[in-house]
Design an enzyme around this catalytic site. Structure first.
Site, PDB file in Angstrom:
ATOM      1  N   ASP A  94       0.818  -1.207   0.000  1.00  0.00           N
ATOM      2  CA  ASP A  94       0.000   0.000   0.000  1.00  0.00           C
ATOM      3  C   ASP A  94       0.854   1.261   0.000  1.00  0.00           C
ATOM      4  O   ASP A  94       1.914   1.329   0.640  1.00  0.00           O
ATOM      5  CB  ASP A  94      -0.892  -0.017   1.248  1.00  0.00           C
ATOM      6  CG  ASP A  94      -1.758   1.217   1.366  1.00  0.00           C
ATOM      7  OD1 ASP A  94      -2.583   1.435   0.461  1.00  0.00           O
ATOM      8  OD2 ASP A  94      -1.608   1.953   2.356  1.00  0.00           O
ATOM      9  N   GLU A 128       1.352  -0.424  -5.084  1.00  0.00           N
ATOM     10  CA  GLU A 128       0.300   0.564  -5.314  1.00  0.00           C
ATOM     11  C   GLU A 128       0.994   1.922  -5.273  1.00  0.00           C
ATOM     12  O   GLU A 128       1.197   2.507  -4.221  1.00  0.00           O
ATOM     13  CB  GLU A 128      -0.783   0.444  -4.243  1.00  0.00           C
ATOM     14  CG  GLU A 128      -2.018   1.294  -4.529  1.00  0.00           C
ATOM     15  CD  GLU A 128      -2.040   2.590  -3.741  1.00  0.00           C
ATOM     16  OE1 GLU A 128      -2.478   3.609  -4.320  1.00  0.00           O
ATOM     17  OE2 GLU A 128      -1.619   2.610  -2.572  1.00  0.00           O
TER      18      GLU A 128
END
Length: 643
Positions: free
Chosen positions: A309, A362
């Site tokens: 993330d 990401e």
């Protein structure tokens, strides 16, 4: 067998930053000492004056069980006999100022069900895995030239029981996996499952990095879920959050009375965008903690990969910071050099242990070589989310179709860089929450056009080079945006339009699985070529997807307006006949039925810089897929016309 006191070699590696299974050193572990069964507790807290273990086993009276420091760099340990599986505990930490705080174990394998915050003693050693064939199969296949179609799921809101209670890991192992297999997905991506105190953080603000959330059951229940996925041929990817952690008092914040897991400098530690704290990547023990954690989910839960993330927030010191609070590195730049080195070490270590893992960044930045190996100067991931494609496409499809001609570059620009990285095309949870509206409700036009536009978007995504990801609910046209405290609007499947949408996505996914040209050369320029990129006046794109077999290719035509075009001519590379193998405008999918029946025969007319051409009907707001039925060698001479 685990020793009574953590060994000096492990302690040295932990403090050096290279003990990559540090969860075996720290935390609560069942051992025997002089014939007596019990638990060895160990915790890193270098600034603590005193640490006591409190729990069910001593009526939460810390005076009975005081820990001893076993390393000069701050590891404490204690053996307590007769502690049982499942008992609750915490660390009672006295800081240098004599102030006492109660902390959950950073290395706990199991946690008390919210709103409780204690850790639980738990063994992870007794589950009998059945997925050996899955891992043997992975060893024979490249992750790059295989289909990869991901269904992104938040387990707490995919489906709930009538009384509002969660489905358990074991219940989801039946219902969710059956659904994913039937729908034709290859992988599940689960929003963070590390223990977290607040439901609406979705797991992205964790307190228990080694503790799979107890909301849905025990660690063994989650092992069963992953095992069943593998037995059904479904890979499991977990969102993983190494950039920041929550500030709750029982968590990592000022763990021993001083900044420990976070940076000492508050201006660097604070993540104002999320109200969290950033891990301090200059501390070797933090690297041991985080890299061990990444391996832990693969070692103990057989996770196939991690979606890492917010990589951009690791690479940049200032992402999300107000202008007046910007900071720089020692060279005056925006980059966070120790976080960059951490990511390189992370990926190098993961692939050394698990060569076939999926490590997905990401990343919304323009950082170069994100998916290039570390030894070639890259960050070492093997996939990156294509945030540019996502932003451009969502911006484009929200434009009224009659005005899309002026923004045609949003459709085509991604092909300028699509082979620079190994991309995943994401339509994720972030795009359907917090007022952004669902994918269906983003679409302009009347009710019919909204569904047609969504079918077109998803068909275009399947045709575009790159692996695929879709967030739950979009596959049946959830009209409301994701409600992160309620389950999906499954009742919408009582209506024809939503039921037809689900039927469409299922058939689209199975087309993707079947057609090698849609995935074999995803990351190589040889797998794609334009036929017509420039028809902005009619908002139509035509391109080819190719496999390693020169006779195996698909022609994909996308019409982004509600206008039907009959006798529309496109160029084709080979002679013979073509058939329409997929059309999003079929009545079964809710379309208007503008389909091309039978064989489409080529004409000896060059068009679009191709030696042959054919004519077909282009349906409104639709994607059409053609495949050669019978091919011959290219003709040496053709009638020349301009396309």
């Amino acid at each position: 067998m685990m020793s009574l006191i953590p060994g000096p070699d492990d302690l040295f590696l932990f403090h050096e930053g290279s003990l990559y299974q540090s969860y075996r050193l720290l935390g609560a572990h069942f051992i025997e000492n002089e014939g007596k069964a019990g638990v060895r507790f160990a915790v890193w807290a270098p600034h603590a004056l005193e640490i006591r273990v409190i729990g069910d086993f001593n009526n939460w009276n810390g005076s009975l069980h005081q820990m001893s420091k076993v390393s000069i760099w701050g590891v404490w340990s204690l053996f307590i006999p007769d502690v049982q599986e499942g008992e609750y505990y915490k660390y009672e930490i006295v800081n240098a100022q004599g102030i006492t705080a109660l902390k959950a174990d950073p290395y706990a394998f199991y946690s008390e069900l919210k709103p409780g915050t204690a850790s639980r003693v738990c063994s992870l050693e007794n589950y009998q895995w059945q997925d050996g064939a899955w891992f043997k199969q992975k060893e024979t296949q490249s992750v790059y030239n295989r289909p990869l179609n991901i269904y992104e799921v938040h387990m707490g809101t995919w489906k709930k029981k009538q009384d509002g209670e969660y489905y358990t890991y074991r219940e989801l192992a039946d219902e969710l996996i059956d659904y994913v297999v039937d729908m034709g997905y290859t992988h599940l991506e689960l929003l963070p499952l590390a223990e977290h105190p607040y439901d609406r953080s979705w797991g992205y603000q964790a307190t228990g990095y080694y503790s799979v959330t107890s909301r849905f059951g025990t660690p063994q229940d989650f092992m069963y879920f992953v095992d069943r996925c593998h037995l059904r041929g479904i890979g499991v990817i977990m969102d993983w959050v190494p950039g920041h952690f929550v500030k709750d008092e029982h968590g990592l914040r000022q763990f021993d009375g001083e900044p420990l897991y976070e940076y000492n400098d508050p201006s660097k530690a604070e993540k104002p965008q999320w109200g969290t704290l950033m891990f301090d990547f200059t501390k070797p023990e933090v690297s041991s903690f985080l890299i061990s954690n990444a391996l832990f989910w693969m070692d103990k839960f057989h996770i196939d990969g991690l979606r890492v993330d917010a990589v951009a927030s690791l690479l940049s010191l200032n992402l999300g910071r107000p202008d007046g609070e910007r900071i720089t590195n020692e060279h005056g730049g925006d980059e966070n050099p120790e976080a960059v080195e951490f990511l390189k070490r992370l990926n190098t270590t993961i692939f050394a242990h698990y060569p076939h893992a999926l490590m997905m960044a990401e990343d919304s930045s323009n950082w170069p070589k994100v998916t290039t190996p570390v030894h070639d100067g890259g960050l070492g991931f093997n996939f990156k989310w294509n945030m540019g494609w996502m932003n451009d496409m969502l911006k484009y499809v929200e434009i009224d179709p009659y005005f899309r001609r002026g923004s045609h570059n949003l459709l085509t620009f991604s092909f300028m860089y699509t082979f620079n990285e190994n991309f995943v095309l994401p339509l994720s949870h972030d795009e359907v929450v917090h007022g952004k509206k669902s994918l269906l409700n983003k679409m302009p036009g009347d009710y019919w056009q909204k569904f047609a536009n969504l079918r077109l978007l998803l068909g275009y995504m399947i045709g575009h080079p790159g692996k695929k990801l879709l967030f739950m609910g979009s596959e049946f046209g959830q009209f409301d945006e994701w409600k992160d405290l309620e389950d999906l609007d499954w009742e919408m499947l009582d209506y024809d339009s939503h039921r037809s949408m689900k039927h469409y996505v299922r058939d689209l996914n199975h087309l993707y699985l079947k057609e090698q040209s849609l995935w074999e050369l995803d990351h190589q320029p040889e797998g794609f070529s334009w036929i017509d990129a420039d028809n902005s006046s009619q908002s139509i794109t035509t391109f080819m997807r190719k496999s390693s077999d020169p006779d195996d290719f698909l022609i994909i035509i996308c019409n982004f307006t509600p206008v039907v075009h009959e006798q529309y001519r496109i160029g084709v590379p080979l002679s013979g006949e073509y058939s329409e193998i997929f059309n999003s405008d079929m009545p079964a999918y809710g379309g208007s039925g503008q389909v091309n029946m039978g064989k489409l025969k080529i004409e000896m007319i060059s068009w679009h810089d191709q030696p042959y051409s054919l004519k077909l009907t282009i349906p409104p707001l639709a994607v059409v897929v053609l495949k050669p039925v019978k091919t011959h060698r290219k003709a040496s001479t053709t009638k020349k016309e301009r396309g």
